[in-house]
Design a protein around this motif. Structure first.
Motif, PDB file in Angstrom:
ATOM      1  N   GLY A  71       0.823  -1.210   0.000  1.00 29.20           N
ATOM      2  CA  GLY A  71       0.000   0.000   0.000  1.00 29.20           C
ATOM      3  C   GLY A  71       0.852   1.253   0.000  1.00 29.20           C
ATOM      4  N   LEU A  72       1.907   1.250   0.781  1.00 24.93           N
ATOM      5  CA  LEU A  72       2.822   2.400   0.822  1.00 24.93           C
ATOM      6  C   LEU A  72       3.522   2.614  -0.516  1.00 24.93           C
ATOM      7  N   MET A  73       3.893   1.535  -1.174  1.00 24.34           N
ATOM      8  CA  MET A  73       4.588   1.668  -2.452  1.00 24.34           C
ATOM      9  C   MET A  73       3.664   2.249  -3.525  1.00 24.34           C
ATOM     10  N   VAL A  74       2.396   1.850  -3.512  1.00 23.14           N
ATOM     11  CA  VAL A  74       1.443   2.421  -4.467  1.00 23.14           C
ATOM     12  C   VAL A  74       1.192   3.888  -4.125  1.00 23.14           C
ATOM     13  N   ARG A  93       3.209   5.956  -2.723  1.00 20.88           N
ATOM     14  CA  ARG A  93       4.376   6.745  -3.119  1.00 20.88           C
ATOM     15  C   ARG A  93       4.290   7.119  -4.598  1.00 20.88           C
ATOM     16  N   GLU A  94       3.915   6.181  -5.429  1.00 20.29           N
ATOM     17  CA  GLU A  94       3.770   6.478  -6.860  1.00 20.29           C
ATOM     18  C   GLU A  94       2.660   7.497  -7.094  1.00 20.29           C
ATOM     19  N   LEU A  95       1.553   7.349  -6.392  1.00 17.02           N
ATOM     20  CA  LEU A  95       0.438   8.281  -6.579  1.00 17.02           C
ATOM     21  C   LEU A  95       0.801   9.694  -6.170  1.00 17.02           C
ATOM     22  N   VAL A  96       1.394   9.863  -4.985  1.00 18.74           N
ATOM     23  CA  VAL A  96       1.687  11.225  -4.526  1.00 18.74           C
ATOM     24  C   VAL A  96       2.792  11.864  -5.355  1.00 18.74           C
ATOM     25  N   TYR A  97       3.674  11.056  -5.890  1.00 18.34           N
ATOM     26  CA  TYR A  97       4.749  11.579  -6.727  1.00 18.34           C
ATOM     27  C   TYR A  97       4.207  12.030  -8.079  1.00 18.34           C
ATOM     28  N   ARG A  98       3.282  11.280  -8.628  1.00 15.39           N
ATOM     29  CA  ARG A  98       2.775  11.575  -9.969  1.00 15.39           C
ATOM     30  C   ARG A  98       1.461  12.346  -9.981  1.00 15.39           C
ATOM     31  N   LEU A  99       0.695  12.291  -8.892  1.00 13.62           N
ATOM     32  CA  LEU A  99      -0.585  12.999  -8.801  1.00 13.62           C
ATOM     33  C   LEU A  99      -0.605  13.804  -7.506  1.00 13.62           C
ATOM     34  N   ARG A 154       8.967   0.648   7.348  1.00 15.46           N
ATOM     35  CA  ARG A 154       9.408   1.949   7.865  1.00 15.46           C
ATOM     36  C   ARG A 154      10.054   2.787   6.758  1.00 15.46           C
ATOM     37  N   GLU A 155      10.921   2.162   5.967  1.00 11.89           N
ATOM     38  CA  GLU A 155      11.570   2.885   4.867  1.00 11.89           C
ATOM     39  C   GLU A 155      10.555   3.350   3.832  1.00 11.89           C
ATOM     40  N   ALA A 156       9.583   2.501   3.517  1.00 12.96           N
ATOM     41  CA  ALA A 156       8.564   2.875   2.534  1.00 12.96           C
ATOM     42  C   ALA A 156       7.719   4.038   3.048  1.00 12.96           C
ATOM     43  N   ALA A 157       7.392   4.039   4.334  1.00 10.23           N
ATOM     44  CA  ALA A 157       6.612   5.133   4.909  1.00 10.23           C
ATOM     45  C   ALA A 157       7.392   6.443   4.830  1.00 10.23           C
ATOM     46  N   HIS A 158       8.678   6.382   5.131  1.00  7.63           N
ATOM     47  CA  HIS A 158       9.515   7.587   5.009  1.00  7.63           C
ATOM     48  C   HIS A 158       9.581   8.056   3.556  1.00  7.63           C
ATOM     49  N   SER A 159       9.640   7.108   2.615  1.00  2.00           N
ATOM     50  CA  SER A 159       9.713   7.500   1.207  1.00  2.00           C
ATOM     51  C   SER A 159       8.395   8.109   0.732  1.00  2.00           C
ATOM     52  N   VAL A 160       7.264   7.676   1.283  1.00  2.00           N
ATOM     53  CA  VAL A 160       5.978   8.290   0.942  1.00  2.00           C
ATOM     54  C   VAL A 160       5.958   9.738   1.428  1.00  2.00           C
ATOM     55  N   LEU A 161       6.389   9.949   2.661  1.00  2.00           N
ATOM     56  CA  LEU A 161       6.401  11.310   3.203  1.00  2.00           C
ATOM     57  C   LEU A 161       7.395  12.191   2.445  1.00  2.00           C
ATOM     58  N   ALA A 162       8.518  11.618   2.021  1.00  2.00           N
ATOM     59  CA  ALA A 162       9.482  12.380   1.221  1.00  2.00           C
ATOM     60  C   ALA A 162       8.893  12.726  -0.144  1.00  2.00           C
ATOM     61  N   ARG A 195      -2.244  16.083  -6.182  1.00  5.13           N
ATOM     62  CA  ARG A 195      -3.462  16.534  -5.508  1.00  5.13           C
ATOM     63  C   ARG A 195      -3.873  15.646  -4.331  1.00  5.13           C
ATOM     64  N   CYS A 196      -3.291  14.474  -4.201  1.00  8.91           N
ATOM     65  CA  CYS A 196      -3.639  13.616  -3.068  1.00  8.91           C
ATOM     66  C   CYS A 196      -2.605  13.702  -1.938  1.00  8.91           C
ATOM     67  N   ARG A 197      -1.623  14.575  -2.063  1.00  6.25           N
ATOM     68  CA  ARG A 197      -0.549  14.666  -1.077  1.00  6.25           C
ATOM     69  C   ARG A 197      -1.018  15.064   0.318  1.00  6.25           C
ATOM     70  N   ASP A 198      -1.868  16.070   0.398  1.00 11.18           N
ATOM     71  CA  ASP A 198      -2.293  16.550   1.716  1.00 11.18           C
ATOM     72  C   ASP A 198      -2.942  15.439   2.529  1.00 11.18           C
ATOM     73  N   ARG A 199      -3.822  14.694   1.891  1.00 13.48           N
ATOM     74  CA  ARG A 199      -4.523  13.613   2.590  1.00 13.48           C
ATOM     75  C   ARG A 199      -3.543  12.546   3.070  1.00 13.48           C
ATOM     76  N   VAL A 200      -2.585  12.203   2.244  1.00 14.85           N
ATOM     77  CA  VAL A 200      -1.638  11.135   2.569  1.00 14.85           C
ATOM     78  C   VAL A 200      -0.666  11.558   3.658  1.00 14.85           C
ATOM     79  N   GLN A 201      -0.090  12.753   3.548  1.00 14.90           N
ATOM     80  CA  GLN A 201       0.942  13.143   4.518  1.00 14.90           C
ATOM     81  C   GLN A 201       0.372  13.427   5.893  1.00 14.90           C
TER      82      GLN A 201
END
Length: 126
Positions: A52-55, A57-63, A99-107, A65-71
């Motif tokens: 879920g975190l890996m998907v 990460r791709e969404l927030v990086y490429r789209l 843990r690393e994937a969660a940090h990469s999503v926030l990054a 508009r969903c960043r606020d909700r995720v972070q």
């Protein structure tokens, strides 16, 4: 659902791309998709959480508009501290990967969007 299955198998890269493409084609469904992925991250299964975190990460990086909700999601923030009893085969590795994937999503939430970052790329290619 293949992208977030509990199986101990990697999700093929084309699945991530297809999810992003579908989210672009159907922007009204993006909030439901993000909510589903955040529910996966909020669960207890390390494999589902990681996928879920890996998907995400791709969404927030490429789209973006969903960043606020995720972070701001408590599950994503809690995943940066995810731990559990060591696995007899893998030890702490599944938890470390989460843990690393969660940090990469926030990054990715804080990074420039993919389209912004690569918009000048054609100008640099000769």
């Amino acid at each position: 659902h293949r992208a977030t299955s509990p199986a101990n198998q990697c999700t093929p890269g084309f699945v991530y791309r297809e999810i992003v493409l579908q989210a672009r084609r159907h922007p009204r469904e993006l909030p439901d998709l993000v909510q589903y992925l955040l529910a996966c991250v909020g669960g207890s299964d390390a494999h589902v959480k990681l996928k879920g975190l890996m998907v995400l990460r791709e969404l927030v990086y490429r789209l973006p508009r969903c960043r606020d909700r995720v972070q701001q999601d408590e599950g994503v923030i809690a995943a940066t501290q995810f731990t559990g009893p060591p696995c007899s085969v893998w030890g702490d590795e599944p938890y470390r990967l989460v843990r690393e994937a969660a940090h990469s999503v926030l990054a990715a939430c804080a990074a420039p969007a993919y389209d912004q970052q690569h918009s000048l790329l054609p100008d640099r290619i000769l």
